[in-house]
Motif scaffolding. Structure first.
Motif, PDB file in Angstrom:
ATOM      1  N   ARG A 123       0.834  -1.203   0.000  1.00 22.87           N
ATOM      2  CA  ARG A 123       0.000   0.000   0.000  1.00 22.87           C
ATOM      3  C   ARG A 123       0.868   1.252   0.000  1.00 22.87           C
ATOM      4  O   ARG A 123       1.836   1.356   0.750  1.00 22.87           O
ATOM      5  N   GLN A 124       0.542   2.193  -0.888  1.00 22.77           N
ATOM      6  CA  GLN A 124       1.216   3.495  -0.896  1.00 22.77           C
ATOM      7  C   GLN A 124       0.604   4.338   0.206  1.00 22.77           C
ATOM      8  O   GLN A 124      -0.534   4.788   0.105  1.00 22.77           O
ATOM      9  N   SER A 125       1.394   4.545   1.270  1.00 24.71           N
ATOM     10  CA  SER A 125       0.876   5.260   2.430  1.00 24.71           C
ATOM     11  C   SER A 125       2.037   5.716   3.289  1.00 24.71           C
ATOM     12  O   SER A 125       2.964   4.949   3.543  1.00 24.71           O
ATOM     13  N   MET A 126       2.013   6.959   3.725  1.00 26.20           N
ATOM     14  CA  MET A 126       3.054   7.466   4.622  1.00 26.20           C
ATOM     15  C   MET A 126       2.632   7.215   6.071  1.00 26.20           C
ATOM     16  O   MET A 126       1.553   7.625   6.482  1.00 26.20           O
ATOM     17  N   ILE A 127       3.498   6.540   6.808  1.00 26.88           N
ATOM     18  CA  ILE A 127       3.226   6.274   8.224  1.00 26.88           C
ATOM     19  C   ILE A 127       3.847   7.395   9.052  1.00 26.88           C
ATOM     20  O   ILE A 127       5.046   7.655   8.964  1.00 26.88           O
ATOM     21  N   ASP A 128       3.024   8.047   9.861  1.00 28.60           N
ATOM     22  CA  ASP A 128       3.487   9.179  10.673  1.00 28.60           C
ATOM     23  C   ASP A 128       3.735   8.815  12.132  1.00 28.60           C
ATOM     24  O   ASP A 128       4.559   9.451  12.803  1.00 28.60           O
ATOM     25  N   ALA A 160      15.079   8.143   4.217  1.00 28.95           N
ATOM     26  CA  ALA A 160      13.942   9.068   4.134  1.00 28.95           C
ATOM     27  C   ALA A 160      13.618   9.733   5.466  1.00 28.95           C
ATOM     28  O   ALA A 160      12.912  10.739   5.502  1.00 28.95           O
ATOM     29  N   LEU A 161      14.122   9.184   6.575  1.00 28.28           N
ATOM     30  CA  LEU A 161      13.759   9.682   7.905  1.00 28.28           C
ATOM     31  C   LEU A 161      14.371  11.069   8.127  1.00 28.28           C
ATOM     32  O   LEU A 161      15.572  11.211   8.329  1.00 28.28           O
ATOM     33  N   ARG A 162      13.552  12.087   8.021  1.00 32.14           N
ATOM     34  CA  ARG A 162      13.960  13.486   8.061  1.00 32.14           C
ATOM     35  C   ARG A 162      15.084  13.741   7.047  1.00 32.14           C
ATOM     36  O   ARG A 162      16.070  14.429   7.321  1.00 32.14           O
ATOM     37  N   GLY A 163      14.932  13.148   5.869  1.00 31.61           N
ATOM     38  CA  GLY A 163      15.958  13.275   4.833  1.00 31.61           C
ATOM     39  C   GLY A 163      16.068  14.690   4.293  1.00 31.61           C
ATOM     40  O   GLY A 163      15.069  15.404   4.151  1.00 31.61           O
ATOM     41  N   ASP A 169      25.054  25.004  -2.414  1.00 33.46           N
ATOM     42  CA  ASP A 169      24.401  25.809  -1.381  1.00 33.46           C
ATOM     43  C   ASP A 169      22.943  25.408  -1.166  1.00 33.46           C
ATOM     44  O   ASP A 169      22.289  25.910  -0.254  1.00 33.46           O
ATOM     45  N   LEU A 170      22.451  24.535  -2.023  1.00 35.61           N
ATOM     46  CA  LEU A 170      21.041  24.141  -1.968  1.00 35.61           C
ATOM     47  C   LEU A 170      20.837  23.019  -0.957  1.00 35.61           C
ATOM     48  O   LEU A 170      21.574  22.036  -0.942  1.00 35.61           O
ATOM     49  N   LYS A 171      19.825  23.164  -0.098  1.00 34.30           N
ATOM     50  CA  LYS A 171      19.492  22.137   0.881  1.00 34.30           C
ATOM     51  C   LYS A 171      17.981  22.108   1.035  1.00 34.30           C
ATOM     52  O   LYS A 171      17.359  23.133   1.303  1.00 34.30           O
ATOM     53  N   TYR A 172      17.375  20.918   0.837  1.00 32.85           N
ATOM     54  CA  TYR A 172      15.920  20.862   0.915  1.00 32.85           C
ATOM     55  C   TYR A 172      15.463  19.490   1.428  1.00 32.85           C
ATOM     56  O   TYR A 172      16.171  18.494   1.298  1.00 32.85           O
ATOM     57  N   SER A 173      14.281  19.465   2.032  1.00 35.43           N
ATOM     58  CA  SER A 173      13.730  18.232   2.588  1.00 35.43           C
ATOM     59  C   SER A 173      13.405  17.256   1.464  1.00 35.43           C
ATOM     60  O   SER A 173      12.688  17.588   0.519  1.00 35.43           O
ATOM     61  N   SER A 174      13.939  16.042   1.576  1.00 36.61           N
ATOM     62  CA  SER A 174      13.694  15.040   0.537  1.00 36.61           C
ATOM     63  C   SER A 174      14.237  13.692   0.974  1.00 36.61           C
ATOM     64  O   SER A 174      15.225  13.610   1.710  1.00 36.61           O
ATOM     65  N   GLY A 175      13.600  12.644   0.515  1.00 40.89           N
ATOM     66  CA  GLY A 175      14.166  11.312   0.616  1.00 40.89           C
ATOM     67  C   GLY A 175      15.073  11.088  -0.584  1.00 40.89           C
ATOM     68  O   GLY A 175      15.372  12.018  -1.337  1.00 40.89           O
ATOM     69  N   PRO A 176      15.543   9.862  -0.803  1.00 38.00           N
ATOM     70  CA  PRO A 176      16.434   9.591  -1.935  1.00 38.00           C
ATOM     71  C   PRO A 176      15.737   9.819  -3.274  1.00 38.00           C
ATOM     72  O   PRO A 176      14.529   9.610  -3.398  1.00 38.00           O
ATOM     73  N   ASN A 177      16.516  10.272  -4.250  1.00 33.37           N
ATOM     74  CA  ASN A 177      16.002  10.452  -5.614  1.00 33.37           C
ATOM     75  C   ASN A 177      14.790  11.385  -5.665  1.00 33.37           C
ATOM     76  O   ASN A 177      13.863  11.187  -6.428  1.00 33.37           O
ATOM     77  N   ASN A 178      14.805  12.405  -4.814  1.00 34.22           N
ATOM     78  CA  ASN A 178      13.756  13.418  -4.765  1.00 34.22           C
ATOM     79  C   ASN A 178      12.379  12.868  -4.401  1.00 34.22           C
ATOM     80  O   ASN A 178      11.352  13.403  -4.819  1.00 34.22           O
ATOM     81  N   SER A 179      12.341  11.797  -3.611  1.00 34.24           N
ATOM     82  CA  SER A 179      11.073  11.316  -3.077  1.00 34.24           C
ATOM     83  C   SER A 179      10.765  12.084  -1.782  1.00 34.24           C
ATOM     84  O   SER A 179      11.599  12.837  -1.281  1.00 34.24           O
ATOM     85  N   LEU A 180       9.585  11.882  -1.233  1.00 34.92           N
ATOM     86  CA  LEU A 180       9.197  12.595  -0.016  1.00 34.92           C
ATOM     87  C   LEU A 180      10.014  12.122   1.190  1.00 34.92           C
ATOM     88  O   LEU A 180      10.349  10.943   1.297  1.00 34.92           O
TER      89      LEU A 180
END
Length: 632
Positions: A123-128, A160-163, A169-180
């Motif tokens: 299942r595609q689902s984010m567990i919080d 992905a855990l707080r990835g 100079d660029l830094k942004y929230s992301s998992g591997p390969n620009n996933s959430l």
């Protein structure tokens, strides 16, 4: 608190990387109703870094996974584009397979396997949130507020855990390969009382194959001799039409480009906070640490048959994009290379592994397991090995059966887990053959002999695999018996034949096995004297026989050491022990014992900072307590 669950499962696995896939397949195949929840279905068993499986020590782990009934070996055997045995010029203890994977096909085939698996819901689902009551897992909550009940939960969130991705100079929230990224779950794990660390890893740029000048590089072909990761794969299916890799090098110009841009490198400007991998450093880190070297190897690895992307192994970097482009074009063969993806670094949270038992269950929360990069390791293989063990133990816990603990003498997987839970790790952990004190026992060729009976016992080895194993085991035992009993006598005819083959003549009667211990004598030489086996033996079984016979003395010494250590592993330490009640142990040992809470004397003896005197005092204390309890 009473929860209303949308659905209830025996085991829920959070994250569908290499650890999550093995954990969920293991639990479901053992009869547990299992949910595999992932942020993105397209990232299932994805390879965000190198498009390969195996390598030194890691290749042995993949064979161990296969021998236990896991999936990684079977999947890479279906999807490789090149196969190679490493360290063939060295002893059998360090030989290991490595395969280049068709990256997209590997993930697609694994996804298909998961989708077809009985008892497994994908299942595609984010567990919080992980739901815990009275110190025990009861379920999970998704980002959309849906609650699922569970008797055990395995967290395998990878990077992905707080990835956070870092590029210049660029830094942004992301998992591997620009996933959430999974941010809320990281907060939840902290609230549950788990200690969290911060690590960093990275990946190199990818270049377009048609823009590479291969004439300026060295070809690296695969092997023509059949080899497989899975013990069930057949030689007749071995791929002969393999895709080569290519070798090139950095040069002084490359190093100058990096040095003049170090002020823009996140590794050195302070942007990167997490601890990076020692054994897979970024190219900028290599240039600084090994300033005396005038070049570094780079392997150009195709990512598949149906893509132009080529992975530049050895050029992991988080330098700004313009610097990466200039750097690539300074390298032989890449002067006109088109960069399709930039390299980047990624920082992520981990669960500090000293908080885990050897089953990979957390000591703090019953039924909560963690595996893979979540535990501070690096590599797909290390992740898959942990995922398999966590999934097995989650299922065993749900079923009320005895837990599985792989010892250091059982498997490289056992070495890795023991290292993590006993010593912890201050950097991304990578398996090396040097970490295993029993590496002559833990070989590539005998993984099934070591582990398939264990896989059968826990319910992961099916009838097909077990029958195949039993046939092989019987052939091995029968031939070893024949070689041990058949004698060669120093008679004229025999010695003439021995000398004609280029060997020294016999002076005493010897068994065929003893004759085969001579370094220059092969199994094929011996059968000329004693005749062929009753059944045809394949090359892999013959190789196993030769290794076991030629290294028998060393193997027996190692087995003696294992037996001694087994006695220490069997001496359990009570869970409620009061470490402050033990007089005379060193302060450092007391602090480490409190932190790790070792379960056996063997584990206690391997804790860094604990010396033999501390162990002796601990054993005397435990013996005294046992006598006192017997009297009472």
């Amino acid at each position: 608190m009473t929860h209303t669950f949308a659905e209830e499962f025996d085991v829920i696995v959070v994250g569908a990387g290499h650890a999550g896939v093995e954990a969920s397949l293991a639990a479901s195949r053992m009869g547990c109703k299992t949910l595999l929840a992932t942020i993105n279905l397209e990232m299932l068993a994805f390879m965000p870094c190198n498009p390969s499986i195996g390598g030194s020590a890691k290749g042995i782990v993949v064979r161990e996974i296969d021998a236990l009934g896991g999936e990684m070996g079977k999947n890479i055997d279906k999807t490789y584009i090149q196969m190679k045995m490493l360290n063939t010029g060295k002893g059998p203890a360090v030989r290991a397979l490595r395969a280049q994977a068709d990256k997209a096909l590997y993930a697609r085939e694994m996804k298909h396997t998961v989708e077809q698996q009985e008892n497994l819901t994908l299942r595609q689902s984010m567990i919080d949130d992980i739901l815990v009551e009275d110190g025990k897992v009861v379920g999970v909550v998704t980002a959309t507020g849906i609650k699922y009940g569970a008797k055990a939960v395995v967290v395998t969130t990878g990077t992905a855990l707080r990835g956070e991705i870092i590029l210049g100079d660029l830094k942004y929230s992301s998992g591997p390969n620009n996933s959430l990224a999974s941010v809320t779950l990281a907060d939840n794990l902290k609230k549950l009382g788990l200690e969290i660390g911060r690590f960093k890893t990275g990946t190199p740029p990818r270049v377009k194959a048609s823009t590479i000048n291969y004439d300026e590089t060295e070809i690296q072909p695969g092997d023509t001799t059949p080899n497989h990761f899975s013990f069930l794969s057949k030689d007749k299916d071995y791929l002969q039409d393999q895709v080569p890799c290519w070798l090139t090098y950095t040069n002084q110009s490359s190093h100058d480009i990096i040095n003049k841009n170090l002020h823009r490198a996140p590794m050195f400007s302070g942007v990167v906070k997490g601890v990076g991998p020692r054994y897979c450093p970024s190219i900028e880190d290599k240039i600084v640490r090994f300033a005396d070297k005038d070049r570094h190897q780079l392997f150009l690895e195709p990512e598949g048959r149906h893509t132009e992307e080529v992975y530049v192994q050895g050029l992991s970097t988080s330098l700004p994009e313009d610097v990466q482009r200039e750097l690539l074009r300074s390298i032989k063969g890449l002067e006109k290379a088109e960069m399709m993806r930039t390299g980047y670094a990624i920082e992520y949270d981990i669960v500090l592994p000293h908080q885990l038992r050897a089953t990979l269950e957390t000591k703090l929360i019953s039924g909560l397991f963690t595996a893979g990069q979540t535990n501070g390791t690096s590599g797909y293989e290390e992740a898959a090995g942990q995922g398999l063990v966590a999934g097995i133990n989650a299922a065993l816990k749900v079923q009320g059966k005895p837990e599985l603990i792989l010892k250091r003498s059982d498997a490289y997987i056992g070495v890795m887990i023991d290292d993590l839970v006993t010593k912890g790790t201050l950097e991304p952990y990578r398996l090396l053959t040097s970490r295993a004190e029993y590496r002559l026992i833990l070989r590539h060729d005998n993984a099934d002999m070591r582990l398939t009976p264990i896989g059968r016992q826990v319910g992961l080895v099916d009838e097909e695999r077990w029958l195949s194993f039993e046939i092989k085991k019987a052939q091995f035992d029968n031939e070893m018996t024949r070689l041990s009993t058949h004698k060669l006598k120093p008679v004229k005819d025999t010695n003439q034949q021995v000398e004609a083959m280029g060997f020294k003549p016999l002076t005493d009667a010897v068994t065929a096995k003893e004759f085969m211990r001579r370094p220059e004598v092969r199994y094929t030489d011996v059968v000329k004297f004693i005749g062929p086996a009753a059944e045809d033996l394949d090359d892999k079984l013959i190789e196993l026989l030769e290794t076991e016979i030629k290294y028998e003395g060393y193997i027996n010494k190692a087995l003696d050491q294992v037996a001694k250590m087994k006695r220490m592993e069997e001496k359990r330490i009570p869970a409620n022990i009061d470490w402050d009640d033990i007089d005379s142990i060193a302060t450092e040992a007391r602090q480490k014992f409190k932190k790790i809470n070792p379960e056996t004397i063997g584990q206690a003896s391997r804790i860094s900072g604990v010396n033999p005197a501390d162990i002796s005092i601990l054993m005397v204390y435990l013996e005294g307590n046992q006598k006192a309890s017997r009297k009472s």
